[in-house]
Design an enzyme around this catalytic site. Structure first.
Site: not given
Length: 300
Positions: A100, A229
């Site tokens: 990320h 996630d």
């Protein structure tokens, strides 16, 4: 949404310490993202992958509690330039991660084209740490803070300006694992957050209705940053930092469908797919299915 999409792969695994997430863009391509979007009548231009170089031992020793700082910064500068060019060419940038930390470059390339860019951060984590608050020093836990102008200048000043987004134009959805420093910052800045408590209590329909209404009145474009996630590990097992009790597969489809109907989304990235930790490429397939919904695929 624009009918011309440029895909940018970012095989980044330097923002955290678990190898394998660099294979995420390949896994998503293997799961059929190009074919899926072409069936929806989009013109797809796959630009391939941003080149990622490994840090030297000397660079690793100078990290200042920011692991792989120099190489993460270099990669995000390249990504920002590529995203900027895609938008200048009138196309929709769709970025595939990678960890990320790549959101730093994506937002740097996107935000300069909007007066007030909105951001939907679909994630189990807040990613609002800095070097001072991070327990790990992993930059993939910092991209939202960096984009708000908080953190090391080597990160905040990518593409030559800071901040990339304003606090009041950010909505975090799905949070359920926040560090103490992040909790304090959320309260201090007043960041709008829908934790799993709100999703359970209000339902995803209400959460997305409120999010869309909130952003529609204050932004001239909205970027979706979706970390796999954010979903429950049962539905998306191939991620580096899974957190139990997440958003379901069907709730996520509903969220994407509502965003498509809103016509708000002007850029997007799907990150943290790690095929090494996955089960038969399940998580990449989930990512592609969600992209289908985001870009207009219907059940009937």
């Amino acid at each position: 949404m624009k009918k011309d999409i440029s895909i940018i792969g970012v095989p980044m695994d330097l923002g955290q310490m678990r190898r394998g997430v660099d294979m995420g863009p390949s896994a998503i391509r293997y799961a059929g993202v190009v074919e899926r979007l072409e069936r929806l009548d989009y013109d797809i231009d796959d630009l391939g992958d941003i080149e990622i170089t490994r840090p030297t031992r000397e660079e690793e020793a100078n990290d200042e509690n920011l692991k792989n700082l120099e190489k993460v910064s270099e990669a995000n500068e390249k990504l920002a330039a590529t995203v900027n060019e895609v938008i200048l060419n009138g196309r929709f940038p769709l970025v595939l991660g990678g960890d990320h930390s790549i959101a730093i470059g994506t937002l740097a390339g996107v935000s300069k084209h909007y007066k007030n860019l909105g951001v939907i951060w679909y994630d189990a984590h807040g990613d609002l740490n800095t070097a001072d608050t991070s327990p790990s020093g992993n930059i993939h836990g910092m991209p939202l803070a960096v984009s708000l102008g908080l953190g090391h200048k080597r990160l905040t000043d990518i593409a030559g300006y800071s901040p990339k987004v304003n606090t009041e134009s950010v909505v975090i959805i799905g949070a359920r694992s926040l560090d103490e420093g992040e909790k304090a910052l959320i309260k201090q800045l007043g960041v709008k957050v829908y934790t799993m408590h709100e999703i359970d209590r209000l339902g995803m329909t209400k959460v997305m209705e409120e999010t869309i209404h909130y952003l529609k009145g204050r932004t001239d474009g909205v970027h979706l940053s979706l970390d796999l996630d954010g979903l429950d590990p049962h539905d998306a097992p191939g991620v580096g930092t899974p957190v139990l009790g997440g958003i379901s597969y069907r709730e996520s489809h509903l969220a994407m469908e509502m965003l498509e109907e809103s016509k708000l989304i002007t850029s997007a990235e799907f990150v943290e797919v790690n095929p090494i930790l996955d089960d038969k490429n399940k998580t990449a397939s989930v990512a592609v299915a969600l992209m289908g919904s985001l870009f207009g695929e219907k059940l009937l």
